[in-house]
Scaffold this motif. Sequence first.
Motif, PDB file in Angstrom:
ATOM      1  N   ALA A   1      -3.900   5.710  -4.308  1.00 30.72           N
ATOM      2  CA  ALA A   1      -4.744   5.718  -3.104  1.00 30.72           C
ATOM      3  C   ALA A   1      -3.926   6.043  -1.867  1.00 30.72           C
ATOM      4  CB  ALA A   1      -5.416   4.356  -2.935  1.00 30.72           C
ATOM      5  N   GLU A   2      -4.590   6.641  -0.898  1.00 29.39           N
ATOM      6  CA  GLU A   2      -4.011   6.835   0.429  1.00 29.39           C
ATOM      7  C   GLU A   2      -3.877   5.466   1.082  1.00 29.39           C
ATOM      8  OE1 GLU A   2      -2.954   8.976   2.865  1.00 29.39           O
ATOM      9  OE2 GLU A   2      -2.693  10.406   1.236  1.00 29.39           O
ATOM     10  N   ALA A   3      -2.796   5.247   1.798  1.00 27.74           N
ATOM     11  CA  ALA A   3      -2.603   3.953   2.456  1.00 27.74           C
ATOM     12  C   ALA A   3      -3.780   3.623   3.379  1.00 27.74           C
ATOM     13  CB  ALA A   3      -1.300   3.974   3.244  1.00 27.74           C
TER      14      ALA A   3
ATOM     15  N   SER B   1      -0.541   0.098  -4.354  1.00 31.65           N
ATOM     16  CA  SER B   1      -1.052   1.467  -4.439  1.00 31.65           C
ATOM     17  C   SER B   1      -0.070   2.432  -3.800  1.00 31.65           C
ATOM     18  CB  SER B   1      -2.422   1.564  -3.764  1.00 31.65           C
ATOM     19  OG  SER B   1      -2.334   1.078  -2.443  1.00 31.65           O
ATOM     20  N   ASP B   2      -0.230   3.690  -4.154  1.00 34.31           N
ATOM     21  CA  ASP B   2       0.600   4.759  -3.599  1.00 34.31           C
ATOM     22  C   ASP B   2      -0.226   6.036  -3.754  1.00 34.31           C
ATOM     23  OD1 ASP B   2       3.981   4.987  -3.209  1.00 34.31           O
ATOM     24  OD2 ASP B   2       2.869   6.864  -3.504  1.00 34.31           O
ATOM     25  N   ARG B   3       0.009   7.000  -2.870  1.00 33.50           N
ATOM     26  CA  ARG B   3      -0.781   8.223  -3.034  1.00 33.50           C
ATOM     27  C   ARG B   3      -0.231   9.099  -4.151  1.00 33.50           C
ATOM     28  NH1 ARG B   3       0.697  11.653   2.342  1.00 33.50           N
ATOM     29  NH2 ARG B   3       2.866  12.019   1.851  1.00 33.50           N
ATOM     30  N   SER B   4       0.967   8.792  -4.615  1.00 38.42           N
ATOM     31  CA  SER B   4       1.564   9.574  -5.697  1.00 38.42           C
ATOM     32  C   SER B   4       1.213   8.960  -7.056  1.00 38.42           C
ATOM     33  CB  SER B   4       3.083   9.620  -5.500  1.00 38.42           C
ATOM     34  OG  SER B   4       3.734   9.758  -6.729  1.00 38.42           O
TER      35      SER B   4
ATOM     36  N   THR C   1       5.477  -4.190   2.723  1.00 44.81           N
ATOM     37  CA  THR C   1       5.681  -2.786   2.371  1.00 44.81           C
ATOM     38  C   THR C   1       6.923  -2.183   2.999  1.00 44.81           C
ATOM     39  OG1 THR C   1       4.409  -0.772   2.027  1.00 44.81           O
ATOM     40  CG2 THR C   1       4.269  -1.744   4.235  1.00 44.81           C
ATOM     41  N   ASN C   2       7.326  -1.074   2.417  1.00 42.28           N
ATOM     42  CA  ASN C   2       8.552  -0.381   2.815  1.00 42.28           C
ATOM     43  C   ASN C   2       8.183   1.082   3.058  1.00 42.28           C
ATOM     44  OD1 ASN C   2      11.218   0.639   2.799  1.00 42.28           O
ATOM     45  ND2 ASN C   2      11.200   0.834   0.583  1.00 42.28           N
ATOM     46  N   PRO C   3       7.713   1.407   4.282  1.00 45.12           N
ATOM     47  CA  PRO C   3       7.236   2.772   4.537  1.00 45.12           C
ATOM     48  C   PRO C   3       8.385   3.771   4.563  1.00 45.12           C
ATOM     49  CG  PRO C   3       6.599   1.254   6.306  1.00 45.12           C
ATOM     50  CD  PRO C   3       7.612   0.567   5.469  1.00 45.12           C
ATOM     51  N   PRO C   4       8.070   5.043   4.335  1.00 42.39           N
ATOM     52  CA  PRO C   4       9.110   6.061   4.518  1.00 42.39           C
ATOM     53  C   PRO C   4       9.595   6.017   5.959  1.00 42.39           C
ATOM     54  CG  PRO C   4       6.970   7.069   3.943  1.00 42.39           C
ATOM     55  CD  PRO C   4       6.764   5.605   3.995  1.00 42.39           C
TER      56      PRO C   4
ATOM     57  N   LEU D   1       0.802  -1.230   0.000  1.00 43.24           N
ATOM     58  CA  LEU D   1       0.000   0.000   0.000  1.00 43.24           C
ATOM     59  C   LEU D   1       0.833   1.278   0.000  1.00 43.24           C
ATOM     60  CD1 LEU D   1      -1.682  -0.328   3.526  1.00 43.24           C
ATOM     61  CD2 LEU D   1       0.649  -0.784   2.895  1.00 43.24           C
ATOM     62  N   LEU D   2       2.173   1.109  -0.114  1.00 50.84           N
ATOM     63  CA  LEU D   2       3.104   2.258  -0.253  1.00 50.84           C
ATOM     64  C   LEU D   2       4.096   1.856  -1.339  1.00 50.84           C
ATOM     65  CD1 LEU D   2       3.753   2.426   3.582  1.00 50.84           C
ATOM     66  CD2 LEU D   2       2.533   4.209   2.348  1.00 50.84           C
ATOM     67  N   CYS D   3       3.600   1.638  -2.539  1.00 53.85           N
ATOM     68  CA  CYS D   3       4.362   0.815  -3.501  1.00 53.85           C
ATOM     69  C   CYS D   3       5.491   1.541  -4.215  1.00 53.85           C
ATOM     70  CB  CYS D   3       3.423   0.177  -4.513  1.00 53.85           C
ATOM     71  SG  CYS D   3       2.795   1.334  -5.742  1.00 53.85           S
ATOM     72  N   GLY D   4       5.520   2.888  -4.206  1.00 51.00           N
ATOM     73  CA  GLY D   4       6.581   3.587  -4.929  1.00 51.00           C
ATOM     74  C   GLY D   4       6.676   3.068  -6.358  1.00 51.00           C
ATOM     75  N   SER D   5       7.871   2.683  -6.798  1.00 49.64           N
ATOM     76  CA  SER D   5       8.037   2.206  -8.177  1.00 49.64           C
ATOM     77  C   SER D   5       7.620   0.748  -8.353  1.00 49.64           C
ATOM     78  CB  SER D   5       9.471   2.429  -8.649  1.00 49.64           C
ATOM     79  OG  SER D   5      10.380   2.050  -7.656  1.00 49.64           O
ATOM     80  N   GLY D   6       7.037   0.151  -7.329  1.00 48.01           N
ATOM     81  CA  GLY D   6       6.368  -1.144  -7.496  1.00 48.01           C
ATOM     82  C   GLY D   6       7.245  -2.373  -7.302  1.00 48.01           C
ATOM     83  N   THR D   7       8.449  -2.187  -6.778  1.00 45.30           N
ATOM     84  CA  THR D   7       9.414  -3.303  -6.747  1.00 45.30           C
ATOM     85  C   THR D   7       8.877  -4.540  -6.016  1.00 45.30           C
ATOM     86  OG1 THR D   7      10.996  -1.503  -6.461  1.00 45.30           O
ATOM     87  CG2 THR D   7      11.881  -3.726  -6.478  1.00 45.30           C
ATOM     88  N   LEU D   8       8.273  -4.356  -4.847  1.00 37.61           N
ATOM     89  CA  LEU D   8       7.817  -5.528  -4.072  1.00 37.61           C
ATOM     90  C   LEU D   8       6.718  -6.280  -4.823  1.00 37.61           C
ATOM     91  CD1 LEU D   8       7.880  -3.873  -0.560  1.00 37.61           C
ATOM     92  CD2 LEU D   8       9.044  -6.025  -1.126  1.00 37.61           C
TER      93      LEU D   8
HETATM   94  C1  LIG Z   1      10.058   4.246   0.625  1.00 39.16           C
HETATM   95  S1  LIG Z   1       8.929   4.557  -0.653  1.00 39.16           S
HETATM   96  C2  LIG Z   1       8.548   2.954  -1.261  1.00 39.16           C
HETATM   97  C3  LIG Z   1       9.552   2.518  -2.252  1.00 39.16           C
HETATM   98  C4  LIG Z   1       9.198   1.225  -2.954  1.00 39.16           C
HETATM   99  N1  LIG Z   1       9.267   0.078  -2.082  1.00 39.16           N
HETATM  100  C5  LIG Z   1      10.081   1.029  -4.189  1.00 39.16           C
HETATM  101  O1  LIG Z   1      10.825   0.036  -4.246  1.00 39.16           O
HETATM  102  O2  LIG Z   1      10.068   1.886  -5.078  1.00 39.16           O
HETATM  103  C6  LIG Z   1       7.486   5.002   0.209  1.00 39.16           C
HETATM  104  C7  LIG Z   1       6.305   5.378  -0.649  1.00 39.16           C
HETATM  105  O3  LIG Z   1       5.204   5.676   0.224  1.00 39.16           O
HETATM  106  C8  LIG Z   1       4.384   6.627  -0.428  1.00 39.16           C
HETATM  107  N2  LIG Z   1       3.536   7.259   0.589  1.00 39.16           N
HETATM  108  C9  LIG Z   1       3.919   8.050   1.628  1.00 39.16           C
HETATM  109  N3  LIG Z   1       2.840   8.360   2.391  1.00 39.16           N
HETATM  110  C10 LIG Z   1       1.763   7.746   1.832  1.00 39.16           C
HETATM  111  C11 LIG Z   1       0.381   7.651   2.167  1.00 39.16           C
HETATM  112  N4  LIG Z   1      -0.108   8.306   3.230  1.00 39.16           N
HETATM  113  N5  LIG Z   1      -0.419   6.897   1.397  1.00 39.16           N
HETATM  114  C12 LIG Z   1       0.063   6.254   0.317  1.00 39.16           C
HETATM  115  N6  LIG Z   1       1.358   6.313  -0.062  1.00 39.16           N
HETATM  116  C13 LIG Z   1       2.197   7.030   0.686  1.00 39.16           C
HETATM  117  C14 LIG Z   1       5.368   7.573  -1.092  1.00 39.16           C
HETATM  118  O4  LIG Z   1       4.736   8.223  -2.193  1.00 39.16           O
HETATM  119  C15 LIG Z   1       6.486   6.600  -1.530  1.00 39.16           C
HETATM  120  O5  LIG Z   1       6.308   6.227  -2.880  1.00 39.16           O
END
Ligand SMILES: C[S@@+](CC[C@H](N)C(=O)[O-])C[C@H]1O[C@@H](n2cnc3c(N)ncnc32)[C@H](O)[C@@H]1O
Length: 389
Positions: free
Chosen positions: A301-303, A273-276, A317-320, A209-216
């Motif tokens: 989507a928002e997480a 999903s990712d909010r970005s 997932t890999n949160p910030p 639910l915080l997928c960024g570039s989708g690696t996982l």
């Molecule tokens: C550390 S990155 C994930 C990187 C990913 N594992 C990859 O390999 O590219 C964290 C992601 O969490 C997303 N994010 C941060 N807060 C969020 C929220 N409230 N809801 C959804 N996504 C969120 C950011 O946009 C970012 O893409």
Amino acid sequence: MNLRGGGFGGSMAAMKLVATCARGTEGAVRGELAALGMRHLRGARGAVTFEGRVDDGMRACLWSRTAMRILAPLAAFPCPDAAALYAGVRTVDWTEWLTVKTTLAVDATGTAPGLTHTGFVALKVKDGVVDSLRDALGGRPDVDVKDPDVRIVLHLARGQAELSLDLSGTPLYRRGYRTSVQEAPLKETLAASMLALGEAAHDRPFLDLLCGSGTLAIEQALAARRMAPGLRRAFGFQRWPRYRGEWQSAWDRMKEEARVAVLPRAPAPIRASDRSAEAVDAAQRNARAAGVEADLELTVAEARAAEPFGEGGTICTNPPYGERIGGQPLQLAGFYRGLGETFRRFHGWSVLVLSGNPLLERNLGMRPEWSHRLWNGPLEVNLIRCRAP
Ligand SMILES: C[S@@+](CC[C@H](N)C(=O)[O-])C[C@H]1O[C@@H](n2cnc3c(N)ncnc32)[C@H](O)[C@@H]1O
């Protein structure tokens, strides 16, 4: 000790091979190599050694999701100083591996008491190789540090040197699918190690639910479809002068078998999903390049909006965590509390989180059933697994 006779002496003789990996992932690498039928596995820090033939090394390149490089040691010798290093390098018959037309590069890792500068060590190794070839062939190969035909690796530890050929070429985490990266992407090999160590089931739903570039999610889809991670890229050994012939036939067969083994679809839904919106676009492009676009459901989507789907799945997932993505500790604490509330809605699911900030474990409101130390590049992080009640 020169390993050449026992190793590459016969064209398909058994030898020692080394799978290098990120610290903390050795268990995942060992499990994977054992499943590939490799024998005599031993894990040291950042490397797993095993025994096999050159085609086993190729198979490891094709199938390993978690190793960084596959090396074939040629020689090992005590290495107190530069003179011993040069002499050790010259014990190898380099004409087996290089001609005057093949380009080479040397990577040096580790240190010895008298050899602390990896740049100097690499230069000495290169001198030894080039001088050997000049003496034997009357000419010298060129160095190409960016894109060599043959990559030589010298590893120094505890006063010993190990000199190897790198079968992988470009490191294995570069699967070739990640054309678009977002902030703080995980290496593909670390993502695959998280999934393997956390035992993410392939036949159950999956969510990042915080997928960024989708690696996982992409690594989950590749594994669930039994798609060899190296199917779409080239490897170092394919440019060795000795490759043509028996080794090439073995490689062609291996790739054909890997193509046949691919399942047409992932057996269970994989959502990310990712909010970005930009991140989700990048994930889409990467999934397409990896050949798993149809297996992924990607949404912006928002997480906190995530809802469970199906039974007994895995959230991975890999949160910030503040070190690499902005955010003050207080904001992060609230964010992690919200994440914990979301996770707890997924009753009966397994939750795998890469935690780089102790605030996360303190605020999730879930007790990890299991925690494993890993290194995300230079950062020490914890992979934790919780179960939503
Ligand atoms: C550390 S990155 C994930 C990187 C990913 N594992 C990859 O390999 O590219 C964290 C992601 O969490 C997303 N994010 C941060 N807060 C969020 C929220 N409230 N809801 C959804 N996504 C969120 C950011 O946009 C970012 O893409």
